[in-house]
Design a protein around this motif. Structure first.
Motif, PDB file in Angstrom:
ATOM      1  N   LEU A   1       0.800  -1.289  -0.094  1.00  0.00           N
ATOM      2  CA  LEU A   1       0.036   0.060   0.012  1.00  0.00           C
ATOM      3  C   LEU A   1       0.920   1.323  -0.130  1.00  0.00           C
ATOM      4  CD1 LEU A   1      -2.278  -2.105   0.576  1.00  0.00           C
ATOM      5  CD2 LEU A   1      -2.999  -0.650   2.318  1.00  0.00           C
ATOM      6  N   ARG A   2       1.906   1.132   0.882  1.00  0.00           N
ATOM      7  CA  ARG A   2       2.774   2.302   0.673  1.00  0.00           C
ATOM      8  C   ARG A   2       3.281   2.604  -0.518  1.00  0.00           C
ATOM      9  NH1 ARG A   2       5.806   0.669   6.441  1.00  0.00           N
ATOM     10  NH2 ARG A   2       4.646   1.741   7.947  1.00  0.00           N
ATOM     11  N   ALA A   3       3.694   1.479  -1.246  1.00  0.00           N
ATOM     12  CA  ALA A   3       4.397   1.772  -2.821  1.00  0.00           C
ATOM     13  C   ALA A   3       3.421   2.542  -3.614  1.00  0.00           C
ATOM     14  CB  ALA A   3       4.530   0.521  -3.060  1.00  0.00           C
ATOM     15  N   LEU A   4       2.355   2.630  -3.313  1.00  0.00           N
ATOM     16  CA  LEU A   4       1.301   3.396  -4.200  1.00  0.00           C
ATOM     17  C   LEU A   4       1.009   4.742  -3.719  1.00  0.00           C
ATOM     18  CD1 LEU A   4      -1.406   0.740  -4.670  1.00  0.00           C
ATOM     19  CD2 LEU A   4       0.151   1.466  -6.498  1.00  0.00           C
ATOM     20  N   ILE A   5       1.778   5.308  -2.756  1.00  0.00           N
ATOM     21  CA  ILE A   5       1.313   6.620  -2.191  1.00  0.00           C
ATOM     22  C   ILE A   5       2.530   7.779  -2.421  1.00  0.00           C
ATOM     23  CG2 ILE A   5       0.750   7.906  -0.077  1.00  0.00           C
ATOM     24  CD1 ILE A   5      -0.241   5.415   1.195  1.00  0.00           C
ATOM     25  N   SER A   6       2.431   8.594  -2.925  1.00  0.00           N
ATOM     26  CA  SER A   6       3.798   9.479  -3.506  1.00  0.00           C
ATOM     27  C   SER A   6       3.860  10.271  -2.054  1.00  0.00           C
ATOM     28  CB  SER A   6       3.165  10.520  -4.638  1.00  0.00           C
ATOM     29  OG  SER A   6       3.185   9.637  -5.549  1.00  0.00           O
ATOM     30  N   ALA A   7       5.213  10.156  -1.646  1.00  0.00           N
ATOM     31  CA  ALA A   7       5.671  10.912  -0.589  1.00  0.00           C
ATOM     32  C   ALA A   7       7.012  11.542  -0.699  1.00  0.00           C
ATOM     33  CB  ALA A   7       5.494  10.077   0.814  1.00  0.00           C
ATOM     34  N   ASP A   8       7.273  12.513   0.226  1.00  0.00           N
ATOM     35  CA  ASP A   8       8.493  13.324  -0.016  1.00  0.00           C
ATOM     36  C   ASP A   8       9.773  12.287   0.800  1.00  0.00           C
ATOM     37  OD1 ASP A   8       7.494  15.474  -1.098  1.00  0.00           O
ATOM     38  OD2 ASP A   8       7.645  16.794   0.654  1.00  0.00           O
ATOM     39  N   GLY A   9      10.862  12.017   0.184  1.00  0.00           N
ATOM     40  CA  GLY A   9      11.869  11.617   0.754  1.00  0.00           C
ATOM     41  C   GLY A   9      11.614  10.031   1.031  1.00  0.00           C
ATOM     42  N   TYR A  10      12.401   9.745   2.283  1.00  0.00           N
ATOM     43  CA  TYR A  10      12.359   8.082   2.482  1.00  0.00           C
ATOM     44  C   TYR A  10      11.434   7.702   3.680  1.00  0.00           C
ATOM     45  CZ  TYR A  10      16.382   9.089  -0.174  1.00  0.00           C
ATOM     46  OH  TYR A  10      17.660   9.724  -1.118  1.00  0.00           O
TER      47      TYR A  10
ATOM     48  N   GLY B   1       5.867  15.931  18.992  1.00  0.00           N
ATOM     49  CA  GLY B   1       4.963  15.223  18.026  1.00  0.00           C
ATOM     50  C   GLY B   1       5.522  13.936  17.188  1.00  0.00           C
ATOM     51  N   GLN B   2       5.240  13.882  15.840  1.00  0.00           N
ATOM     52  CA  GLN B   2       5.784  12.892  15.106  1.00  0.00           C
ATOM     53  C   GLN B   2       6.376  13.590  13.833  1.00  0.00           C
ATOM     54  OE1 GLN B   2       1.744  10.827  15.517  1.00  0.00           O
ATOM     55  NE2 GLN B   2       2.807   9.246  14.543  1.00  0.00           N
ATOM     56  N   GLU B   3       7.326  12.680  13.252  1.00  0.00           N
ATOM     57  CA  GLU B   3       8.029  13.313  11.991  1.00  0.00           C
ATOM     58  C   GLU B   3       7.044  13.931  11.060  1.00  0.00           C
ATOM     59  OE1 GLU B   3      11.117  11.829   8.660  1.00  0.00           O
ATOM     60  OE2 GLU B   3      10.666  10.443  10.332  1.00  0.00           O
ATOM     61  N   SER B   4       7.463  14.965  10.480  1.00  0.00           N
ATOM     62  CA  SER B   4       6.422  15.563   9.470  1.00  0.00           C
ATOM     63  C   SER B   4       6.453  14.827   8.136  1.00  0.00           C
ATOM     64  CB  SER B   4       6.879  17.229   9.342  1.00  0.00           C
ATOM     65  OG  SER B   4       8.050  17.072   8.327  1.00  0.00           O
ATOM     66  N   GLY B   5       5.391  14.889   7.479  1.00  0.00           N
ATOM     67  CA  GLY B   5       5.203  14.211   6.283  1.00  0.00           C
ATOM     68  C   GLY B   5       6.071  14.963   5.068  1.00  0.00           C
ATOM     69  N   GLY B   6       6.226  16.165   5.189  1.00  0.00           N
ATOM     70  CA  GLY B   6       6.902  16.972   4.191  1.00  0.00           C
ATOM     71  C   GLY B   6       8.409  17.123   4.555  1.00  0.00           C
ATOM     72  N   ALA B   7       9.460  17.254   3.719  1.00  0.00           N
ATOM     73  CA  ALA B   7      10.733  16.965   3.888  1.00  0.00           C
ATOM     74  C   ALA B   7      11.340  18.220   4.691  1.00  0.00           C
ATOM     75  CB  ALA B   7      11.412  16.728   2.675  1.00  0.00           C
ATOM     76  N   GLU B   8      12.326  17.697   5.357  1.00  0.00           N
ATOM     77  CA  GLU B   8      13.130  19.059   6.187  1.00  0.00           C
ATOM     78  C   GLU B   8      13.854  19.934   5.139  1.00  0.00           C
ATOM     79  OE1 GLU B   8      15.638  19.492  10.207  1.00  0.00           O
ATOM     80  OE2 GLU B   8      16.239  17.988   8.663  1.00  0.00           O
ATOM     81  N   ALA B   9      14.212  19.140   3.993  1.00  0.00           N
ATOM     82  CA  ALA B   9      15.026  20.123   3.016  1.00  0.00           C
ATOM     83  C   ALA B   9      13.918  21.113   2.359  1.00  0.00           C
ATOM     84  CB  ALA B   9      15.749  19.152   1.928  1.00  0.00           C
ATOM     85  N   GLY B  10      12.796  20.559   1.915  1.00  0.00           N
ATOM     86  CA  GLY B  10      11.992  21.656   1.102  1.00  0.00           C
ATOM     87  C   GLY B  10      10.965  20.429   0.259  1.00  0.00           C
ATOM     88  N   LEU B  11      10.546  21.127  -1.049  1.00  0.00           N
ATOM     89  CA  LEU B  11       9.725  20.337  -1.719  1.00  0.00           C
ATOM     90  C   LEU B  11       9.695  20.571  -3.027  1.00  0.00           C
ATOM     91  CD1 LEU B  11       6.949  22.230  -2.280  1.00  0.00           C
ATOM     92  CD2 LEU B  11       6.735  22.250   0.260  1.00  0.00           C
TER      93      LEU B  11
ATOM     94  N   ARG C   1      14.666  12.972   4.956  1.00  0.00           N
ATOM     95  CA  ARG C   1      13.641  12.853   5.894  1.00  0.00           C
ATOM     96  C   ARG C   1      12.684  14.175   6.369  1.00  0.00           C
ATOM     97  NH1 ARG C   1      14.302   7.907   8.852  1.00  0.00           N
ATOM     98  NH2 ARG C   1      12.443   8.787   9.463  1.00  0.00           N
ATOM     99  N   GLY C   2      11.724  14.061   7.314  1.00  0.00           N
ATOM    100  CA  GLY C   2      10.904  15.423   7.638  1.00  0.00           C
ATOM    101  C   GLY C   2      11.443  15.917   8.533  1.00  0.00           C
ATOM    102  N   VAL C   3      10.749  16.842   9.172  1.00  0.00           N
ATOM    103  CA  VAL C   3      11.119  17.611  10.132  1.00  0.00           C
ATOM    104  C   VAL C   3      10.910  16.716  11.541  1.00  0.00           C
ATOM    105  CG1 VAL C   3      10.661  19.709  11.659  1.00  0.00           C
ATOM    106  CG2 VAL C   3      10.492  20.007   9.224  1.00  0.00           C
ATOM    107  N   ARG C   4      12.007  16.241  12.215  1.00  0.00           N
ATOM    108  CA  ARG C   4      11.929  15.408  13.305  1.00  0.00           C
ATOM    109  C   ARG C   4      11.760  16.231  14.774  1.00  0.00           C
ATOM    110  NH1 ARG C   4      16.201  10.462  12.395  1.00  0.00           N
ATOM    111  NH2 ARG C   4      15.542   9.955  10.243  1.00  0.00           N
ATOM    112  N   PRO C   5      10.799  15.765  15.413  1.00  0.00           N
ATOM    113  CA  PRO C   5      10.391  16.514  16.654  1.00  0.00           C
ATOM    114  C   PRO C   5      11.659  16.535  17.844  1.00  0.00           C
ATOM    115  CG  PRO C   5       9.288  14.580  16.570  1.00  0.00           C
ATOM    116  CD  PRO C   5       9.990  14.800  15.134  1.00  0.00           C
TER     117      PRO C   5
END
Length: 491
Positions: A165-174, A415-425, A460-464
């Motif tokens: 299921l994850r393989a079908l979802i576009s997401a930033d980074g790893y 909280g939890q690691e953000s879905g958006g990447a820390e580097a940008g988009l 990676r996203g923004v880590r808390p």
């Protein structure tokens, strides 16, 4: 509320473009497309990505993505229906690791899909450390309690289901935080149907709180019909003013907490494009009130915020940063105008060239006032403690705000690691390219936007600073795992 995966579109820009006239709704979604049609649309997709995508090889090396293209091309050896073709293309595009790059079904398929009966899972889910749990039991089976671990569905183990299921979802980074948030937010059913057979009921292998395994087949609760002769009482329609006020209240709100004292909680669920002026007015009144109340700390809740208008994020930062700052350090495009688009507003493949400017070094940049140095509101700087709340649904402009604010001011993120990447988009503006033969739609970003974070964690996203993951039981009980213990989480 269940949502349709096929209609999902996360946007950071207002620009849209279509390469073809939409097909009639009467088109048969089960029709097979010929090998020639499939290969033609695949070639079109590949050319578009390689020419115009601003971060095609940001997270995936050139040779690795070339091999993925080759594997997809080799699979186009026989006629296919739309669903099978969509799975191939979306699996490929997801390997770009860009949350704004995705393939969507044709208009005809979406219209057909909406008319079909669907056997939804009678429960919602939470994903914790690659394990699947029940959150809200909506079935007629009382044994399916919140926190019950799902080990297998219809004979398929969770360890197999989640990666597919994850393989079908576009997401930033790893990371998987954005993908898991999307599955938890009501899309688990639709992604599951894309990979496995839909059934009226799904046999489960579960493990309860005592550690015992057992098999259950939860049945949906019967729909209760109204008693004969009971008249329906329609709710009074709100006035346009009331409807707008309710909408704005859902988008942003503030309340003041007793614990910790002198604390304000600012909730922003989205940086909506349509209400930018209202946000700015709201911000001005808010920070004036914070000063009047002598508020010592501001908690900004960006959990589940998918982003939106960067101008709203910039306006908020003007109160939170004392000196000149940046939200987006640069926003570059590989070409001024893609060859498959036109600068003619009368063309269905319209591309607004005013969105692009040539930089002094010859490169092409995003012509937006939100890029580059910004100036704070002098005399309105909030001096108190700032805390951000983020999770896997914090994406795009919201994750950019979190990354850039932490890079320029001492704050605490919980909280939890953000879905958006820390580097940008990749974003700025988005186009919707319709593939000529199958009419599938490709969402294509045009600019690579970088945050103010000088040394982002790659992929990676923004880590808390303080990780807080709500348990399935807390989610089911609507208990806020962070706010319920906020005083103990603060430094």
């Amino acid at each position: 509320m269940k949502k349709l995966l096929l209609l999902l579109s996360l946007c950071t820009g207002a620009l849209g473009a279509s390469a073809q006239t939409p097909p009639p709704v009467a088109a048969a979604p089960a029709a097979l497309y010929s090998v020639e049609q499939l290969q033609s649309d695949f070639a079109y997709l590949r050319r578009a990505l390689q020419e115009a995508h601003p971060g095609l090889y940001w997270y995936t090396p050139h040779d690795s993505l070339d091999r993925a293209f080759a594997r997809t091309a080799a699979a186009l050896s026989h006629p296919m229906a739309e669903l099978a073709y969509w799975k191939l293309l979306q699996t490929l595009v997801a390997q770009v690791h860009c949350g704004h790059t995705r393939v969507q079904h044709s208009a005809a398929y979406r219209a057909w899909f909406r008319r079909q009966p669907h056997a939804y899972f009678p429960f919602t889910v939470a994903i914790r450390q690659n394990r699947l749990f029940v959150v809200d039991n909506q079935s007629a089976t009382p044994d399916l309690q919140p926190g019950t671990e799902i080990l297998a569905i219809d004979g398929h183990p969770t360890a197999e289901i989640l990666p597919r299921l994850r393989a079908l979802i576009s997401a930033d980074g790893y990371g998987t935080s954005f993908q898991d948030h999307e599955l938890e937010a009501g899309f688990f059913d639709e992604y599951y149907w894309s990979c496995y057979e839909a059934r009226p009921a799904y046999p489960l292998l579960v493990r309860d709180s005592s550690g015992h395994q057992r098999r259950l087949t939860p049945q949906p609760k019967p729909v209760l019909a109204a008693a004969p002769g009971t008249p329906a009482t329609p709710a009074a329609a709100p006035s346009p003013e009331q409807a707008q006020a309710r909408r704005l209240a859902r988008l942003r709100s503030v309340r003041y907490l007793d614990t910790p004292p002198a604390t304000a909680l600012l909730r922003i669920s989205s940086f909506s494009y349509d209400e930018a002026d209202e946000y700015k007015t709201f911000h001005a009144a808010l920070f004036a009130e914070l000063a009047q109340r002598r508020t010592k700390r501001l908690v900004v809740d960006l959990r589940g915020n998918p982003g939106g208008n960067n101008a709203i994020a910039v306006d908020l930062l003007k109160y939170l940063l004392k000196s000149d700052f940046v939200l987006t350090t640069s926003a570059l495009a590989p070409v001024r105008i893609p060859s498959f688009m036109q600068p003619d507003p009368g063309s269905p493949a319209f591309f607004d060239t005013t969105q692009v400017k040539r930089l002094p070094d010859g490169r092409f940049g995003f012509a937006a006032a939100t890029v580059g140095v910004q100036h704070p509101y002098r005399g309105h700087y909030f001096r108190g403690q700032v805390i951000l709340l983020v999770d896997g649904g914090t994406f795009s402009a919201a994750s950019n705000l979190a990354a850039s604010l932490r890079a320029q001011r001492r704050i605490t993120i919980i909280g939890q690691e953000s879905g958006g990447a820390e580097a940008g988009l990749n974003g700025g503006t988005l186009s919707r390219l319709e593939l000529p033969q199958t009419h599938l739609v490709v969402q294509l970003p045009h600019f690579r936007l970088l945050t103010a974070c000088a040394n982002p964690q790659p992929g990676r996203g923004v880590r808390p600073d303080r990780v807080v993951v709500p348990t399935p039981q807390q989610v089911a009980a609507h208990t806020d795992a962070i706010l319920s213990q906020l005083a103990t989480l603060l430094p």
